[in-house]
Every structure is written in C-alpha cells, then in structure tokens.
Design a protein around this motif. Structure first.
Motif, PDB file in Angstrom:
ATOM      1  N   ASN A  18      48.472  41.792 -51.170  1.00 49.19           N
ATOM      2  CA  ASN A  18      48.428  40.439 -51.734  1.00 49.19           C
ATOM      3  C   ASN A  18      47.117  39.734 -51.388  1.00 49.19           C
ATOM      4  O   ASN A  18      46.550  39.013 -52.220  1.00 49.19           O
ATOM      5  CB  ASN A  18      49.620  39.626 -51.241  1.00 49.19           C
ATOM      6  N   ASN A  19      46.620  39.956 -50.175  1.00 47.84           N
ATOM      7  CA  ASN A  19      45.331  39.377 -49.796  1.00 47.84           C
ATOM      8  C   ASN A  19      44.201  39.961 -50.644  1.00 47.84           C
ATOM      9  O   ASN A  19      43.281  39.240 -51.056  1.00 47.84           O
ATOM     10  CB  ASN A  19      45.057  39.624 -48.313  1.00 47.84           C
ATOM     11  N   LEU A  20      44.278  41.265 -50.904  1.00 46.34           N
ATOM     12  CA  LEU A  20      43.263  41.909 -51.733  1.00 46.34           C
ATOM     13  C   LEU A  20      43.317  41.378 -53.165  1.00 46.34           C
ATOM     14  O   LEU A  20      42.277  41.100 -53.783  1.00 46.34           O
ATOM     15  CB  LEU A  20      43.465  43.426 -51.720  1.00 46.34           C
ATOM     16  N   ILE A  21      44.523  41.225 -53.701  1.00 44.34           N
ATOM     17  CA  ILE A  21      44.680  40.691 -55.059  1.00 44.34           C
ATOM     18  C   ILE A  21      44.088  39.287 -55.147  1.00 44.34           C
ATOM     19  O   ILE A  21      43.343  38.965 -56.083  1.00 44.34           O
ATOM     20  CB  ILE A  21      46.168  40.676 -55.460  1.00 44.34           C
ATOM     21  N   ILE A  52      43.699  52.898 -49.974  1.00 42.48           N
ATOM     22  CA  ILE A  52      42.547  53.495 -49.310  1.00 42.48           C
ATOM     23  C   ILE A  52      41.964  52.482 -48.328  1.00 42.48           C
ATOM     24  O   ILE A  52      41.778  51.306 -48.665  1.00 42.48           O
ATOM     25  CB  ILE A  52      41.490  53.976 -50.330  1.00 42.48           C
ATOM     26  N   TYR A  53      41.729  52.950 -47.088  1.00 45.77           N
ATOM     27  CA  TYR A  53      41.270  52.084 -46.004  1.00 45.77           C
ATOM     28  C   TYR A  53      39.913  52.543 -45.490  1.00 45.77           C
ATOM     29  O   TYR A  53      39.617  53.745 -45.436  1.00 45.77           O
ATOM     30  CB  TYR A  53      42.256  52.122 -44.833  1.00 45.77           C
ATOM     31  N   ASP A  54      39.117  51.575 -45.096  1.00 43.33           N
ATOM     32  CA  ASP A  54      37.906  51.819 -44.320  1.00 43.33           C
ATOM     33  C   ASP A  54      38.176  51.235 -42.943  1.00 43.33           C
ATOM     34  O   ASP A  54      38.056  50.023 -42.733  1.00 43.33           O
ATOM     35  CB  ASP A  54      36.701  51.149 -44.973  1.00 43.33           C
ATOM     36  N   GLY A  55      38.599  52.090 -42.022  1.00 44.20           N
ATOM     37  CA  GLY A  55      39.080  51.594 -40.738  1.00 44.20           C
ATOM     38  C   GLY A  55      40.376  50.838 -40.950  1.00 44.20           C
ATOM     39  O   GLY A  55      41.337  51.364 -41.513  1.00 44.20           O
ATOM     40  N   SER A  56      40.407  49.583 -40.541  1.00 42.82           N
ATOM     41  CA  SER A  56      41.608  48.757 -40.729  1.00 42.82           C
ATOM     42  C   SER A  56      41.538  47.916 -41.998  1.00 42.82           C
ATOM     43  O   SER A  56      42.473  47.176 -42.305  1.00 42.82           O
ATOM     44  CB  SER A  56      41.799  47.834 -39.519  1.00 42.82           C
ATOM     45  N   GLN A  57      40.438  48.051 -42.742  1.00 46.17           N
ATOM     46  CA  GLN A  57      40.221  47.234 -43.941  1.00 46.17           C
ATOM     47  C   GLN A  57      40.758  47.935 -45.186  1.00 46.17           C
ATOM     48  O   GLN A  57      40.353  49.057 -45.506  1.00 46.17           O
ATOM     49  CB  GLN A  57      38.729  46.958 -44.132  1.00 46.17           C
ATOM     50  N   LEU A  58      41.682  47.283 -45.899  1.00 42.66           N
ATOM     51  CA  LEU A  58      42.151  47.825 -47.173  1.00 42.66           C
ATOM     52  C   LEU A  58      41.044  47.645 -48.203  1.00 42.66           C
ATOM     53  O   LEU A  58      40.665  46.522 -48.544  1.00 42.66           O
ATOM     54  CB  LEU A  58      43.424  47.106 -47.629  1.00 42.66           C
ATOM     55  N   ALA A  59      40.518  48.765 -48.697  1.00 43.41           N
ATOM     56  CA  ALA A  59      39.398  48.720 -49.640  1.00 43.41           C
ATOM     57  C   ALA A  59      39.861  48.737 -51.090  1.00 43.41           C
ATOM     58  O   ALA A  59      39.163  48.248 -51.977  1.00 43.41           O
ATOM     59  CB  ALA A  59      38.453  49.887 -49.387  1.00 43.41           C
ATOM     60  N   GLY A  60      41.033  49.308 -51.345  1.00 47.39           N
ATOM     61  CA  GLY A  60      41.525  49.369 -52.715  1.00 47.39           C
ATOM     62  C   GLY A  60      42.932  49.919 -52.760  1.00 47.39           C
ATOM     63  O   GLY A  60      43.417  50.510 -51.786  1.00 47.39           O
ATOM     64  N   ARG A  83      33.319  48.087 -54.373  1.00 46.50           N
ATOM     65  CA  ARG A  83      33.228  48.610 -55.730  1.00 46.50           C
ATOM     66  C   ARG A  83      31.977  49.470 -55.883  1.00 46.50           C
ATOM     67  O   ARG A  83      30.938  49.192 -55.293  1.00 46.50           O
ATOM     68  CB  ARG A  83      33.222  47.456 -56.733  1.00 46.50           C
ATOM     69  N   GLY A  84      32.110  50.517 -56.685  1.00 44.91           N
ATOM     70  CA  GLY A  84      30.995  51.439 -56.877  1.00 44.91           C
ATOM     71  C   GLY A  84      30.842  52.451 -55.764  1.00 44.91           C
ATOM     72  O   GLY A  84      29.857  53.200 -55.733  1.00 44.91           O
ATOM     73  N   LYS A  85      31.822  52.511 -54.851  1.00 45.49           N
ATOM     74  CA  LYS A  85      31.743  53.438 -53.718  1.00 45.49           C
ATOM     75  C   LYS A  85      32.768  54.563 -53.813  1.00 45.49           C
ATOM     76  O   LYS A  85      33.004  55.271 -52.838  1.00 45.49           O
ATOM     77  CB  LYS A  85      31.919  52.669 -52.407  1.00 45.49           C
ATOM     78  N   GLY A  86      33.391  54.706 -54.980  1.00 47.00           N
ATOM     79  CA  GLY A  86      34.290  55.839 -55.202  1.00 47.00           C
ATOM     80  C   GLY A  86      35.735  55.611 -54.822  1.00 47.00           C
ATOM     81  O   GLY A  86      36.539  56.552 -54.898  1.00 47.00           O
ATOM     82  N   CYS A  87      36.097  54.396 -54.429  1.00 49.77           N
ATOM     83  CA  CYS A  87      37.485  54.139 -54.014  1.00 49.77           C
ATOM     84  C   CYS A  87      38.466  54.383 -55.159  1.00 49.77           C
ATOM     85  O   CYS A  87      39.494  55.052 -54.989  1.00 49.77           O
ATOM     86  CB  CYS A  87      37.624  52.708 -53.501  1.00 49.77           C
ATOM     87  N   PHE A  88      38.147  53.829 -56.328  1.00 53.36           N
ATOM     88  CA  PHE A  88      39.043  53.968 -57.477  1.00 53.36           C
ATOM     89  C   PHE A  88      39.207  55.430 -57.876  1.00 53.36           C
ATOM     90  O   PHE A  88      40.329  55.909 -58.086  1.00 53.36           O
ATOM     91  CB  PHE A  88      38.511  53.151 -58.654  1.00 53.36           C
ATOM     92  N   LYS A  89      38.112  56.165 -57.966  1.00 58.48           N
ATOM     93  CA  LYS A  89      38.197  57.561 -58.394  1.00 58.48           C
ATOM     94  C   LYS A  89      38.946  58.407 -57.374  1.00 58.48           C
ATOM     95  O   LYS A  89      39.707  59.313 -57.737  1.00 58.48           O
ATOM     96  CB  LYS A  89      36.798  58.116 -58.647  1.00 58.48           C
TER      97      LYS A  89
END
Length: 253
Positions: A18-21, A52-60, A83-89
C-alpha cells in the motif's frame, strides 16, 4: 535482490504494498487499480503475489487476478527510483512460470493510459494494446430531454431495482441501478436485439436519467468496455464524460 512468491500477504507485506502504491500514485499523478483479494481467483492455490526487495526495501510487486481458466489480469507497480532496473521483468518471468504450470494462455496487463513508463515496459516484453475500459460520469448540468414515446416502469428483481421501457405494451429494454456505493450506477443496460438501432436505446437512457435526477440521484456513473463502440457513442453523446480510463494490453504465453 530477493523475491517472494506467495498466495497470502502478511500484514507487513500488505502495508509495504500500500505504501508503494501510494508512492507511485503521488509520483505519477494518476489513479491506478490494483488486485489484492486472492480469494477471488479461479485457482485458490495459485501464488498470485510476486514481490521483489532490495534489502528491506520493497522495490516492486505484481498481483495476478484469474477470473477464469483461460485468462488472467496482471497489475504491476515498481518504485519510481527502481524503474529501468529490471524489477518488472524479473517478476514477470516468475509470473510466467506459474502461468505455465496452471496452463493459463492469455495475460491482460492493466495499465493507465497516462503511464508512459508502463506502456514502454509492456511494449518491451511484446504485449499489444487490446482495449480500454471506462468509468463514465453523467454531467447532471445537462438535463435529459426524452421524447416520452416509451413508457418507463420500475421493477425489482432479486432485491435489485431497475427500470424497463415499453412501447404499447411491448418490451423494449431495461437496466439495473446500484445505489449502494454513494452513487447511482447504471448496469446491465439492454435493448431487445430486434429493436436496436431504432432510437430506443437513447430514449430508454434519457428516461432513466430523468427519473434518477427527479429523485435526487445526480451522482450517476456506469462502467463500459471501449470495445462496445455503439454503447460508447450512446453514452458520450448523451451527457456522460470519462471519469477514469484503464487500458488492457494482451500478452500471449
């Protein structure tokens, strides 16, 4: 980066999503839909949430809604600074693995038309535009002027109210009204197939609008698929304006 695939979200994961949204909505200045109700899926054991997380950070994250065995809807969000770092793919590759297991052939991505980044991401994986869906709102400053050559009659069916029109006792068409969400939503608007293209649809619509406005219900909306060109013309030429648009992009697995 670490990934999580699950069919049930923990309270912590739900808060993170929800925070990401909210972050994406603020950054992109647009309202975008999301699916977070796994119990609505055709396959209860499908793991419909991909994070997908980068450490404790939700990236996507991606969520998957499966209304039937042949098609699913995919909702995707990526944190703006990732964005543009491959998270979506990365996440979508994991989604495709599950779709192959459950033999679901068609993916419909849900995207807001204002999202250029979303469009570019969908094109990059080979998805193609399919259709738009709309929420239309009636401009109540435009008073409907029906011809009153049809008779409008209210009815109740299974506890739901609606209106039917008749011409000299012959059934013409009908619609239902949902007043449960602070607005009057017109749905299941139908004209008898043999009587379409004769102006009865417009007259039925104007009579219903006149009745709703007369009873003080001026917040009138409806949901419409852009693939229904005739209905789109009917509504937009009779006082309805686009309140919200969602585009569907098709991807064949």
């Amino acid at each position: 980066m670490d990934t999580v695939v699950t069919g049930t979200l923990t309270p912590k994961q739900l808060d993170e999503i929800n925070n990401l949204i909210n972050l994406c909505k603020s950054e992109d200045n647009m309202e975008t839909p999301v699916f977070l109700e796994s119990d609505m899926n055709e396959f209860p054991d499908f793991p419909c949430f991909f994070l997908i997380y980068d450490g404790s950070q939700l990236a996507g994250f991606i969520s998957v809604f499966i209304p039937d065995p042949f098609e699913c809807e995919v909702y995707a969000y990526t944190r703006p600074d990732y964005r543009g770092k491959g998270c979506f793919k990365t996440l979508f590759r994991m989604v495709k693995e599950q779709l192959d297991i459950f033999d679901i052939p068609t993916v419909m991505f849900v995207n807001c038309p204002e999202s250029r980044i979303g469009v570019m991401a969908l094109i990059s994986i080979g998805a193609s535009f399919h259709n738009s869906d709309y929420i239309l709102k009636y401009d109540s400053s435009q008073l409907p002027v029906p011809g009153h050559f049809l008779n409008l009659e209210p009815f109740t069916e299974d506890g739901v109210t609606g209106y039917r029109t008749f011409l000299d006792g012959r059934y013409i068409g009908e619609c239902f009204i949902d007043d449960s969400l602070g607005s009057s939503t017109i749905y299941s608007f139908e004209i008898h197939p043999a009587l379409r293209g004769m102006g009865y649809g417009r007259e039925t619509l104007l009579l219903v609008l006149e009745e709703l406005l007369a009873s003080g219900r001026d917040n009138i909306i409806l949901h419409l698929s852009g693939s229904n060109k005739a209905a789109y013309r009917l509504y937009t030429t009779n006082g309805f304006q686009i309140l919200h648009q969602v585009d569907y992009w098709e991807y064949l697995c």
